[in-house]
Design a protein around this motif. Structure first.
Motif, PDB file in Angstrom:
ATOM      1  N   TYR A  13      -1.543   0.702  -4.027  1.00 12.49           N
ATOM      2  CA  TYR A  13      -1.199   1.105  -5.399  1.00 12.49           C
ATOM      3  C   TYR A  13      -2.443   1.738  -6.007  1.00 12.49           C
ATOM      4  O   TYR A  13      -3.555   1.266  -5.776  1.00 12.49           O
ATOM      5  N   LYS A  15      -4.917   2.159  -8.919  1.00 15.65           N
ATOM      6  CA  LYS A  15      -5.334   1.472 -10.155  1.00 15.65           C
ATOM      7  C   LYS A  15      -6.432   2.326 -10.762  1.00 15.65           C
ATOM      8  O   LYS A  15      -7.580   2.241 -10.349  1.00 15.65           O
ATOM      9  N   ALA A  22      -2.241  -3.637  -1.554  1.00 15.85           N
ATOM     10  CA  ALA A  22      -1.422  -4.816  -1.850  1.00 15.85           C
ATOM     11  C   ALA A  22      -0.938  -5.478  -0.557  1.00 15.85           C
ATOM     12  O   ALA A  22      -0.859  -6.700  -0.471  1.00 15.85           O
ATOM     13  N   PRO A  41      -0.430 -17.060  -2.459  1.00 15.23           N
ATOM     14  CA  PRO A  41      -0.882 -16.991  -3.849  1.00 15.23           C
ATOM     15  C   PRO A  41      -0.353 -15.754  -4.576  1.00 15.23           C
ATOM     16  O   PRO A  41       0.107 -14.808  -3.933  1.00 15.23           O
ATOM     17  N   SER A  42      -0.443 -15.772  -5.884  1.00 12.57           N
ATOM     18  CA  SER A  42      -0.039 -14.602  -6.672  1.00 12.57           C
ATOM     19  C   SER A  42      -0.863 -13.403  -6.240  1.00 12.57           C
ATOM     20  O   SER A  42      -2.061 -13.538  -5.983  1.00 12.57           O
ATOM     21  N   GLY A  43      -0.209 -12.275  -6.150  1.00 13.25           N
ATOM     22  CA  GLY A  43      -0.922 -11.055  -5.775  1.00 13.25           C
ATOM     23  C   GLY A  43      -0.981 -10.833  -4.277  1.00 13.25           C
ATOM     24  O   GLY A  43      -1.555  -9.849  -3.812  1.00 13.25           O
ATOM     25  N   ALA A  44      -0.378 -11.738  -3.490  1.00 15.55           N
ATOM     26  CA  ALA A  44      -0.429 -11.599  -2.024  1.00 15.55           C
ATOM     27  C   ALA A  44       0.556 -10.552  -1.508  1.00 15.55           C
ATOM     28  O   ALA A  44       0.593 -10.275  -0.311  1.00 15.55           O
ATOM     29  N   GLY A  45       1.378 -10.017  -2.389  1.00 13.48           N
ATOM     30  CA  GLY A  45       2.293  -8.957  -1.969  1.00 13.48           C
ATOM     31  C   GLY A  45       3.684  -9.443  -1.596  1.00 13.48           C
ATOM     32  O   GLY A  45       4.472  -8.692  -1.005  1.00 13.48           O
ATOM     33  N   LYS A  46       4.021 -10.651  -1.991  1.00 16.06           N
ATOM     34  CA  LYS A  46       5.330 -11.215  -1.616  1.00 16.06           C
ATOM     35  C   LYS A  46       6.473 -10.406  -2.228  1.00 16.06           C
ATOM     36  O   LYS A  46       7.423 -10.029  -1.539  1.00 16.06           O
ATOM     37  N   SER A  47       6.364 -10.153  -3.545  1.00 14.88           N
ATOM     38  CA  SER A  47       7.451  -9.408  -4.211  1.00 14.88           C
ATOM     39  C   SER A  47       7.508  -7.970  -3.712  1.00 14.88           C
ATOM     40  O   SER A  47       8.592  -7.390  -3.588  1.00 14.88           O
ATOM     41  N   ARG A 215      -4.946 -11.393  -1.438  1.00 13.48           N
ATOM     42  CA  ARG A 215      -5.086  -9.949  -1.443  1.00 13.48           C
ATOM     43  C   ARG A 215      -6.193  -9.415  -0.533  1.00 13.48           C
ATOM     44  O   ARG A 215      -7.295  -9.943  -0.610  1.00 13.48           O
TER      45      ARG A 215
END
Ligand code: ADP
Length: 261
Positions: A13, A15, A22, A41-47, A215
């Motif tokens: 991405y 920035k 990501a 963890p958050s930001g690991a690219g799951k979504s 990340r």
């Protein structure tokens, strides 16, 4: 049979002036009918990974093959068809239309799905027959989430994509919905791709836990959960559950610490 094959999936991405990686070269194969849980963890690219399987986002490099088709190669119309018939989405925010009844909310899918199920049958299947004529605000959080799951199943998708669907619910409701989801999965035999932060939830639901690293997102480890179904409240007390919980939690925790560094 392999339903989903991801090879070298990388996502950058931009920035500002920088590029942020990501996802970094993710390889993953998922057999049809499997229940796969993604932790990290958050930001690991799951979504990001879930959105790509759903045809909502595309990789910067690498391929995602679903049922023999490279999603990247689909035309706009084919992609719309794919989204409407191959995948069903269940997100944490309910996204129900407040002015429509439960039945009307679920029936909305009929406008886009090719070969939808009957809304009545679907609501009956998830135990909501008594609430069909209610408005969403008249339902508990757990019931609303079941409506969202029913809506996700309406188009007879082969893959159910779930992004922390039970994240906002209290522990009891969450445990009940996990049981309801497993019952539905066993009846319907969908391929499930389920994101969670909750290790207990991952082990009670999944056949495989895919643990993502901090990340940039990479697959750190895959743990097979060889506990037979049906899984019940007693399962949570079993030595095998607790052994797996320690194993998975140990891996996930290291990644949470990485994020905090
Ligand atoms: P997770 O679901 O594991 O929390 P995400 O897939 O949401 O992770 O995000 C992975 C990384 O990609 C994060 O650093 C996030 O900021 C970034 N990201 C996700 N979507 C976008 C976007 N549309 N534009 C820019 N950056 C994004």
């Amino acid at each position: 049979m392999k339903l989903i094959t991801m090879k070298g999936v990388t996502k950058l991405y931009s920035k500002g002036e920088h590029e942020q990686r990501a996802l970094d070269s993710v390889d993953l194969e998922i057999d049809e009918g499997k229940f796969v849980v993604i932790l990290g963890p958050s930001g690991a690219g799951k979504s990001t990974l879930l959105n790509m399987i759903g045809g909502l986002d595309s990789p910067t490099s690498g391929t995602i093959i679903v049922d023999g088709q490279n999603i990247e190669a689909l035309s706009r119309d084919e992609l719309a068809d794919y989204r409407a018939s191959t995948v069903g989405f269940v997100f944490q925010s309910y996204n129900l239309v407040p002015t429509l009844t439960v039945l009307e909310n679920v029936a909305l899918v009929k406008d886009i799905a090719k070969n939808p199920l009957s809304s009545h049958d679907m609501l009956r299947a998830v135990g909501l027959e008594d609430h069909m004529k209610n408005f969403p605000s008249e339902l508990s959080g757990g019931e609303q989430q079941m409506v969202v799951i029913a809506r996700g199943l309406m188009s007879r998708p082969r893959i159910l994509l779930m992004d922390e669907p039970f994240g906002a619910l209290d522990a009891q409701t969450r445990a009940q919905l996990q049981t309801d989801l497993l019952n539905t999965w066993q009846k319907e035999k969908k391929t499930c791709f389920f994101i969670t932060h909750d290790v207990d939830e991952a082990i009670i639901l999944g056949q495989r836990c895919v643990i993502m690293s901090a990340r940039p997102g990479r697959i750190k480890r895959i743990v097979d959960i060889d506990i037979p179904y049906p899984r019940t409240q007693e399962t949570r007390l079993s030595p095998e559950f607790n052994r797996l919980k320690n194993e998975v939690w140990g891996e996930v925790y290291k990644e949470y610490l990485e994020v905090r560094k």
